[in-house]
Structures are given as C-alpha cells and as structure tokens.
Scaffold this motif. Sequence first.
Motif, PDB file in Angstrom:
ATOM      1  N   ALA A   1     -12.069  -2.031 -16.874  1.00 39.08           N
ATOM      2  CA  ALA A   1     -13.166  -1.452 -16.089  1.00 39.08           C
ATOM      3  C   ALA A   1     -13.082  -1.811 -14.610  1.00 39.08           C
ATOM      4  CB  ALA A   1     -14.511  -1.913 -16.650  1.00 39.08           C
ATOM      5  N   ARG A   2     -12.418  -2.916 -14.281  1.00 38.95           N
ATOM      6  CA  ARG A   2     -12.494  -3.412 -12.914  1.00 38.95           C
ATOM      7  C   ARG A   2     -11.161  -3.755 -12.270  1.00 38.95           C
ATOM      8  NH1 ARG A   2     -17.707  -6.473 -11.677  1.00 38.95           N
ATOM      9  NH2 ARG A   2     -19.245  -5.406 -12.952  1.00 38.95           N
TER      10      ARG A   2
ATOM     11  N   ARG B   1     -16.931   1.134  -5.977  1.00 39.87           N
ATOM     12  CA  ARG B   1     -16.644  -0.221  -5.525  1.00 39.87           C
ATOM     13  C   ARG B   1     -15.155  -0.451  -5.256  1.00 39.87           C
ATOM     14  NH1 ARG B   1     -20.133  -2.702 -10.345  1.00 39.87           N
ATOM     15  NH2 ARG B   1     -19.191  -0.853 -11.253  1.00 39.87           N
ATOM     16  N   ILE B   2     -14.336   0.549  -5.575  1.00 41.17           N
ATOM     17  CA  ILE B   2     -12.911   0.414  -5.265  1.00 41.17           C
ATOM     18  C   ILE B   2     -12.710   0.866  -3.827  1.00 41.17           C
ATOM     19  CG2 ILE B   2     -10.570   1.060  -5.916  1.00 41.17           C
ATOM     20  CD1 ILE B   2     -11.664   1.688  -8.720  1.00 41.17           C
TER      21      ILE B   2
ATOM     22  N   ASP C   1      -9.045  -9.532  -7.366  1.00 40.86           N
ATOM     23  CA  ASP C   1     -10.451  -9.621  -7.735  1.00 40.86           C
ATOM     24  C   ASP C   1     -10.907  -8.260  -8.256  1.00 40.86           C
ATOM     25  OD1 ASP C   1     -10.650 -12.252  -6.961  1.00 40.86           O
ATOM     26  OD2 ASP C   1     -11.414 -11.795  -4.968  1.00 40.86           O
ATOM     27  N   ASP C   2     -12.095  -8.224  -8.855  1.00 38.72           N
ATOM     28  CA  ASP C   2     -12.644  -6.962  -9.335  1.00 38.72           C
ATOM     29  C   ASP C   2     -12.594  -5.905  -8.229  1.00 38.72           C
ATOM     30  OD1 ASP C   2     -13.218  -8.201 -11.709  1.00 38.72           O
ATOM     31  OD2 ASP C   2     -15.394  -8.225 -11.410  1.00 38.72           O
ATOM     32  N   PHE C   3     -12.116  -4.735  -8.588  1.00 38.46           N
ATOM     33  CA  PHE C   3     -12.114  -3.558  -7.716  1.00 38.46           C
ATOM     34  C   PHE C   3     -11.156  -3.658  -6.528  1.00 38.46           C
ATOM     35  CE2 PHE C   3     -16.431  -3.793  -9.603  1.00 38.46           C
ATOM     36  CZ  PHE C   3     -16.253  -2.764 -10.512  1.00 38.46           C
ATOM     37  N   VAL C   4     -10.340  -4.691  -6.479  1.00 37.79           N
ATOM     38  CA  VAL C   4      -9.309  -4.756  -5.439  1.00 37.79           C
ATOM     39  C   VAL C   4      -8.068  -4.065  -6.008  1.00 37.79           C
ATOM     40  CG1 VAL C   4      -7.915  -6.218  -3.953  1.00 37.79           C
ATOM     41  CG2 VAL C   4     -10.258  -6.876  -4.501  1.00 37.79           C
ATOM     42  N   LEU C   5      -7.944  -2.794  -5.714  1.00 31.62           N
ATOM     43  CA  LEU C   5      -6.900  -1.967  -6.304  1.00 31.62           C
ATOM     44  C   LEU C   5      -6.257  -1.087  -5.239  1.00 31.62           C
ATOM     45  CD1 LEU C   5      -8.943  -1.132  -9.511  1.00 31.62           C
ATOM     46  CD2 LEU C   5      -6.766  -2.373  -9.494  1.00 31.62           C
TER      47      LEU C   5
END
Lengths: 643, 643
Positions: free
Chosen positions: B289-290, B531-532, B309-313
Amino acid sequence: MAASDPTGGRPVDPSRGVLRPLGLAEARITAGFWADRQRVISEGSLDHARAWMDKVGWTGNFTIGAATGPAEHRGREFADSEVYKLIEAMSWETGRRADPARVREIDELVALVGGAQEGDGYLNTAYGRPGQAPRWSDLAWGHELYCAGHLIQAAVAHTRVHGPGPLLDVATKVADHVCATFGEDGSAGVCGHPEIEPALVELYRVTGQRRYLDQAALFVNRRGHQSLPQHQFGWSYFSDDIPVRAATVLRGHAVRALYLAAGVVDVAVETGDDELLRTVAAQFDRTLARRTYLTGGMGSRHMDEAFGDDFVLPSDRAYSESCAGVAAVLVAWRLLLATGEVRYADVIERILYNVVATAIEDDGRAFFYAHTLHQRTPTRSLPDDEEQLGFGGGPRAPWFEVSCCLPNVSRLLASLSTYLAAADDEGLRVLQYADATIDTRLADGRHVAVELTTAYPADGNVTIRVTATDGGEWPLTLRVPAWAEGATVTVDGVTSPASAPAVTVRRAFAVGDEIRLHLPVAPRFTAPDRRIDAVRGCVAVERGPVVYCAESPMDEPVGDLDRLRVDESRTPVDGADGVTVWAGFAASSDAGWPYDRPDGATEDPDLTPIRLLPYHRWARRGPATMRVWLPTVPSPRRRSTDG
Amino acid sequence: MAASDPTGGRPVDPSRGVLRPLGLAEARITAGFWADRQRVISEGSLDHARAWMDKVGWTGNFTIGAATGPAEHRGREFADSEVYKLIEAMSWETGRRADPARVREIDELVALVGGAQEGDGYLNTAYGRPGQAPRWSDLAWGHELYCAGHLIQAAVAHTRVHGPGPLLDVATKVADHVCATFGEDGSAGVCGHPEIEPALVELYRVTGQRRYLDQAALFVNRRGHQSLPQHQFGWSYFSDDIPVRAATVLRGHAVRALYLAAGVVDVAVETGDDELLRTVAAQFDRTLARRTYLTGGMGSRHMDEAFGDDFVLPSDRAYSESCAGVAAVLVAWRLLLATGEVRYADVIERILYNVVATAIEDDGRAFFYAHTLHQRTPTRSLPDDEEQLGFGGGPRAPWFEVSCCLPNVSRLLASLSTYLAAADDEGLRVLQYADATIDTRLADGRHVAVELTTAYPADGNVTIRVTATDGGEWPLTLRVPAWAEGATVTVDGVTSPASAPAVTVRRAFAVGDEIRLHLPVAPRFTAPDRRIDAVRGCVAVERGPVVYCAESPMDEPVGDLDRLRVDESRTPVDGADGVTVWAGFAASSDAGWPYDRPDGATEDPDLTPIRLLPYHRWARRGPATMRVWLPTVPSPRRRSTDG
C-alpha cells in the motif's frame, strides 16, 4: 605577477577580475543574524570540533610512531584534512577577532602537524609508514592530494591573517613535493577528490611562485581523461569522465565537482584563459538552472553524494551536503569577482541563509551533513557523545564518522564578512546585507568607509551611512536580489525604483550621508520549473532570501504533513512568529493498492491558518517531520483510496 | 509431519494452508507470452549465465586448492550463491522440459560443488581456507548462511524434480553443519542476508527432519535484536532493527526483507503460528500500500538497495531490483497458499508482467538489475563482453559484478507454470491466464483437467475447456483481477458479471465443457495516491495487467519526455502497435534559476496522438529516454521560465 599582499585577510585573492575582494580588516559584521552565527562558531564549534578530533584520534594521528603517539592511524583516510580545515577556520577566526589563546592553540596544532612531515616534504598520516599503504598508491580513493590541498589552504589562511610562519613553510614543502611528484616530468595522475587545484593557485597568490599555478593548471588539464580506475559510480563521480573544457554541467560527486570548479576559475583567472572562465561559468550556470535545490543546496543522490540528472531534485532524501553548500559559495564568489555579475551574490545569499545557517545547531555543537527538504518520519533524538556512521537524515549530530561539514562551515563563517562587499574599478559594491562596517580603499587609492544598519532578513530596510570619504565622486552599488520586486533606494529624500541585480548611486558623498535601500521581504509563493517531477503541483514559501517550511514537532504536532494542502490563492502573510498560509489536511484512507483510476474530483480540505518557519530553524524543537514544498489544492482526486 | 511428496515439482510445498500448490507435471504453459519467455531462458539465459560464471571464475572457485583449480577466490563473497541459483533454475527447467544434456550439466555442477565440501559439512569457497577469512567471521557481510540457503534451495528443487540424489546429500550435510553451529547451544547469530530461513523450511518439507524447521524458527526469532554490527545503513538494512513480530512494514534492503518474509511465512505455516502469519501478511500488505511501485517493483533507494519511507517512490532512480521482484512473488505466493486470498495473485501478475518480463533481453543474454521508471538521459550502448560494475541505469547488461538477477529470474520463469493454478478444499482455482494445461487431483482425489486458451494479455478473453472430470460436481474458481471492471463469465451460453477477486462456477462438469472469461483489457489511466510526491500531477496508462510507458528512442525520437503533457480527459485507445494517448510538449526555456512566482496560467501544448508501449518492451530499440508517469495538462504555470 608579484606576490599579493600576504596579510590581506582575503579567502580568495585573484590578481585580476572585475571586482577586488576585501579582507577581514576591511569588512566586519557587527551584529545581527550572521554575527550570532559567527559567535556560535567562535564559542562553540571550534572547541567542539577540536575536542572530537582529539577524542577520535584525528589529531593524534600526527604523532603516529612517536614515543607517546598511537600505534595506528585512526579514522578515515582523509582525517588529516579535517584538522587542516579546523586550523583554517581558527586562522580566519583570529583575524576576525583577537584571541591570543586561540592563536596559541593554532601554533600548537601547527607544530603537531609539522612534526609529521617527512624529510622530502611528504605529509600524510595514513600512508607510507610501515604497515600502511605506500604513498600515492591509491589516487582515486586515497585523498592524499586532497589532504595536501587543505593543508595548503590552512597555510594560506594563516599567512593572510598572521603573515608567513611555520605553517607556510610546511605547506610550501608539501607543495614542492607535489610539484616534484606530479609535475610535467612526474606521475601524470590526478586526485580522486579535487582540492589541490584551488589550493595551489592560492599558494601561488601568496608566494608568487609560478610553479604552483602551473601545477594546478596541469591537474585541471589532466582531469577528464578517465585516468582514474573504473568504478561502480562511473568516472563522472571524480569529474574524470570528460575534460573540463568539454563539459557543459557539473556532475558526479557534488563537493568534488565544485572544488574542481573553484580551481578551474582560479586557473582561468591567473592564466588569463577567458575561454576556460566562460566554460566553467556556463557549467555552474547550467547547474544552477537544472541541478540545484530551492535552498541553493546541491547534490540529490545519497549513494554517490552526487548531482542527479537535470531536474532530478527529490525533496525527501535530498542530499544537499553542507560541504557542497560551502563549495558552491566558493565557486560563486570566484565567478562574482572574476565577472562582476552580481547575480552570483544572490546565489551566495541563498546558500548562506538556507544551507549554511541550517547546518549548525544553536550551540554550534551539532550539525547536519545532508539537508533533506522533506522529513517524512520524525527525526530521532541523538546522544551527544555518539559518533554517527550514516550521513543522511536528521537531526543534527554532534559528530559523524566523516565530519568534514563542521570545520568547513566554520571556515566559511569565520571569514564571512569578506563576502559582504567588494571594490570595482571606481567604487564600492555592497553584496550582502548585515549590520556591518566596510572600510577600504578604492581602486584609485581613496579611503572610503560605510556603515550598514539593518534588521535584515527579518526586515528589508538597510541604511548605508558614509563614514569616510574624501569628498570626491564615487559610485556606491547596492545589490538588489532577484526576488526583491518593488525595491527602492532613497537618497537625499528622493526615492527611486531599484531593480535587480543592482542599483548604483554615484555622487560626491559626504561623511554622514545616508542611503536607504528598501527590499520588500513580504512572504511569497514560489513554484518550481515544471520539469522538476519531485515537486510538481507544489509551491514553496519564501520571505526575502529565506526559504520556509512546515514543521510538525512530535511535542506539538501540526498534523500529517504528507496530507498537507495549501491554498495557493491566498497570499502568505507575516504572523507573530512566522509566516502564515491557509492550508488543510487532505482526507486519505489506506485502502490497499495505492494506484487506481482517476475520478476527476478535487480535494477540498477545511482550510485554516498554518504557521511556517524558516527552513534554517527546523529540527530545533525535538523530533519532528518537515516539508519545504507544499502540495496545493485543488488537485485531481483518485477514485477509491481517498475520501 | 511426514515428508511431503519428494518429487512433486513444487517450488513451495507447505503442509497446510487454504490452497495446495501444483507441481510442474500438473501445470504446463503451452504457448503465448510466458512460453516465449520460458524458451528465452531455456535457449538463452541458462547457457549465457553458465558461460559467464565460468569466465569470471565463479564455478572455478569450487576447485580452489585442487591441482587444476585457481589459487584465489574470484568474484564477490556471495558468488557461490549464483551457481546454486543457476543449478536451481536448471533443475526446474529439466522438470518443465526433458533435456538430457542439461541433466548431465547439472550432475557435473553438483559434482563440482560437492567436491568443495569440507568433512564437517561446511561449504563456502570464500572462507576458511589458508589466506581467507575464517568461517563465520563476518555474519553481517559474509553471506555464508545466505549461500548455504541457496544451496539448499537448489537441492530442494533438484530433489522435487529428479528425486533424492547427491545434491540433497551435500545440502543436508550443510544444513546439519548450520544447525550444529547456530542451534540452541551454538552461536546465537543471524546472517546479514536472510535466505537460510525459507531454505531450511523447504528442506524440512523435503526430508521431514524437524531440526531444520526448528533452526529456521530460531533464526527468525533471533533477528531484530540488533545483534549484527552497527552500520551506516542502520540495523533496518538487515531487518535487524526490531523483532519480526513487532514490525509493521518491510524496511531496509528490499531483497533481504522479502527473503526473510518468505521464511517467516514458511515458519508460521509449519509451526501453526497464525499470529505470526497475520503479522507478516500485515507487513506485506502495508508494503504494497505504501512502498511499492506501480509495476509491483520494490525498493526505492540505490545506496542501500532499500525500501524508502512510506510513499517515497521516485520514478527516476527507482531501484526496483529484479531480485526484489522475484522475492516479492515468493512472498505473495506463500501468502496466497496460506490464506487463499486471491488478491495476492494480482500482485504476482503485476510483478510478472512489469518487472520479471522487463528484466530479460529478448535473447535472454542481457538483463536489468534495477528498473527505473523514468529514464531522463538516453540509455547507453553496452558491449556484450563487458561486466558492468554499477547496478542502476539502463540498458540491460550482459553481466554485472553482482549478477544475482539473471539466475533468480531464470529459476522463477522455469517454474512459472506452477503459479498458474492451485487446488482448494473442493475444487480448482485458476490464478493466472495463459495457454496452458492443468491436470491434477482434487482434495478428494478426483482427477480433473482443464485446458486454457487465450491471447492474454493482448486480449482479455480466456476459454477454459474441461478435459478430464469424473462427472461429479466441483467448483472451478477463476481469478478476476481488481482492474477488470465489467468482467463477465459465460457458461452454457449464459453470461454473468464476474467481479474481483474471483468468480466460481460450481457444477457437474463434463469433458468438453467450456467456460469463457472476459476480462476487459481496454487501456485506462491510473492515478497515484496523493501522498506519493514523486508522481503528483501525473497519470500512468495500464492495459490489463500491463503498465505502459512513453519511450523516445534516439533513432526515432518522440520528443523531450521531460516536457510531455498528456490530456487526461481523452481516454487512451488501442492502436495498431501500442496504446495511443493525446499529448503534447510543454514550452520551456532555460531562463536560469528554476524557481519563481507562480503565475496561475495553464499550459496548453498542441495535442497529438502519442504512442505508448508496454513498459516491459522498453529499451529494446537502442538508446532511448522513457517515462511511465505522464504529467497531465492543464497544470499551473510558473511565471517567467516557461512560455
């Protein structure tokens, strides 16, 4: 060329150029933002760095093999250079402010360093002894020429403040050894980490010995021919992929590329090579346009501490090393002196307020190595007696395994007053604004002095009072930053528009004359070039030269900054203790897979005033999340995950 | 538990779970997309990998010290593991398709490997010999247990295809040595790189020896207590920061975290630890999911090959290692078998079509290590006889200093047919669509078989023909992917809606019965979670399970993809040779500093049809730029730099 004034107190002292730099005695910061930070360095950082360098063995390395010395080298292979940068910082500091105890400390450090020099001039504590790798056996990673360069820079600084002495003797012996080893008839190598190049030019400027300039030019011309070994990071890491004259942009390891660029400007200026000067200026300009963060920070990749491709400027995991900030100031300053283009002073100001001022803790005893622009997970609490192994991520740490940044920032801040102003062909140019006194001679020898009074950057009004002049006419030029729309200058009660990059007041000044510069510092939104993918759909807030950020300390949380949305239609305004924007928090859920069909709806969170603070103030209130770039509303909404 | 069927040809063979996996003999891919890729592995990659492993000395390492062997170990410390993965791939391949020459090659490799085993069972060519580091002297970086794990996996594969033999003997001796060294009474260490954990559970499944399961459980429970040395990347790099049972998401080095997760599922399943199973499922779900790319790729950081980290893509510099794709399939498959949740088959499909299929060159002789989603500067042309030192950036390379990915993808593709379907309590579930035959026994022992005919993924129609059944009633379940809105199933001329995650047809099938599944694969826009940050204001195009991209080959340039803007209001459509969107190129200039006040205007480039191609087809037309995420129009315009 004859040797320049050996005690001028100028960090850079070119023999030609549009502008002539001032020395520490000619420009003094008397109060305000930067005076506070100079005091932090003076009272905190220098002793802190010295204590850590003793603790982790970097100073002790210079007595390896001595009766009381350690048996083995400690720290990384470039640890010597940190001691040299600290000596340089202390040297400028003792030029800025008399401090006999510090002068004695420098003398002791110089004796320590000098004691480790070999009979043939070689000086490096990590190579050449029994059990160590042989001298010059690893040009790519050994940092020997890099260390020699920082030693020379320390000697140049010490000489320019205190006159020739033992450190200059040590440094010239090192430089002679370098010239003998790597000259036309010697090894054709270059160092993996540039630094020897600008250092040798400065040594030439101090001593008048042409061989140092020639050696620097040799190193510049040798680089870019892939003479260093192939590596996972590629030759670009060392700027060794293509010759300096063929490159169009800075690339690879940011600090290496910037130190090299500083040396290239120096070589171009001293050898009269205007084509080389134009080439390196174009490289730096393109780097500013495509590879630089809003803060002026450079370097977007953690793995190789490197510039990314054009427009690859992620906020989270921004690298933006403190040392790259210092190095970029050194390049911009050299280009400013050489070309007279005042826009380079805008760059310097941006880096100073947003990288350099951010780097150091309020007590000077902790610092950032890398400067993220988006902290998604709260910064940690770090013990103040623990060396950190990693360089990235917050918060400021007391020490790192690689602690180049603190002495580097210290040497810049201790000499900062010399970046305030410069002399041109006819008059004086004020380049940075602070409570300060500037007292110098114009090109024709006339004595002039001005006093600057301002609350800048909190306030955009600057008063420049003439405190010495001979009554003849001369031009006073004041930088007008590119962001300062609506700036005015008031002379004799007459207010006129003042547009970037500068306004010039030319008259027969009298002592007591006042010029008032007004720079509108009202908060403003800033949008990025659309090719910067990482911050598409975001704005930042700036106020004067200062970049702002949203911070959410754990103790006083503002909210989930990943969901913060700012209303771009309402101008940010000054508040009691920061800048206020109208923003809200977008709804979100965790429905699983984070990609789905767009639904075209817009998000409309409830908007309330949210306080932003200067980026340089972040991570000073305990563990916190933070972001500089703020997504705007409205923006397209995904169908299922949100709402 | 008794040993499971030792020659079932199943890559994973749990003793309990909602679904029972099929073996190579029960599920065969007969034609189409994946048959083509299996042929590429069979006819290209296996020989290519073997030739390179001989050339760079990795196979030769097993004869160090022998009369004709090399004097020193060559390659990285984990080179043994690549030979083991190649043996595993060859083993599955000889189960998929009879090939006596390959069987002989395996036997030779097994003899080579076995010859290097020490008397006490230890087997690693990089440690323990004169001049090498001692055994187990560097658990963090030495990869000894990791290599042992891959050896065991190779033996398990070989045994499941060919029955017990010399390789299983070698592997059990290694495993016994590991248990003796790291058991309850031995050293309490864990390996820096997980892999031994799932391997030991599989060896337990093959041999029925409980001590291997116990040892795997020990390793799982020991991890997360910071027993490995502190490192620049932090303990999270090794998943050693917090205990497995306390973690909420996968973190650190992606392949390490995923191999560990596979082992954790295995341990949870075999020990009946449902809480542990729920924990690791929740970790994987949150990671999906993240922390997962649209392609299913995992890992967003180059420096430490790690999850961000979450959403660091970030799209550019996405890491998304091929091996992380393989590892994520292994985790998803285990969770699918344990829980029966068909959505995990969606994940597997996504990774297969967009990571695995992307990884390999059309001739099987070059491969991607990392998978960027945005190539800003054109890929290079690489010589086909040169080992690459760096892992990132295109194009596919014939070999890397670290060449884990090619044998890893090979072992997955050689065994791919076993991922097509599984048996549940009553019937059969078809999980992936391809021209294939499935022939197995249901839980109650009845013989059933179906034949799948499809042009998937080009076309979304799948015909399932019953080719064996006993006339009794049983349920046939067909996966309906989450993206397949409007899917239908047709039985006996009656068409009904079929919604995700699956549709079940329960009846007394007769031989010759046909079920027709229709999955609408029309191209669609996909938007990211807001959030991405890296892809805000962008859409991607997907068609069925396939992610598309814009590519601009140097030979036939489409334009500057950094300026590409797509019209989100016009649905993408199928074209003659790809998918067409309407897009244009935003104006831009290089006015210098790339940050300025927003001006509120919108960009409106001239829109024309632009062809997209499947992401897995990129970098097959020579040097090119590429992007998956496409910025949309209109979007806010900066004031001065553009237009």
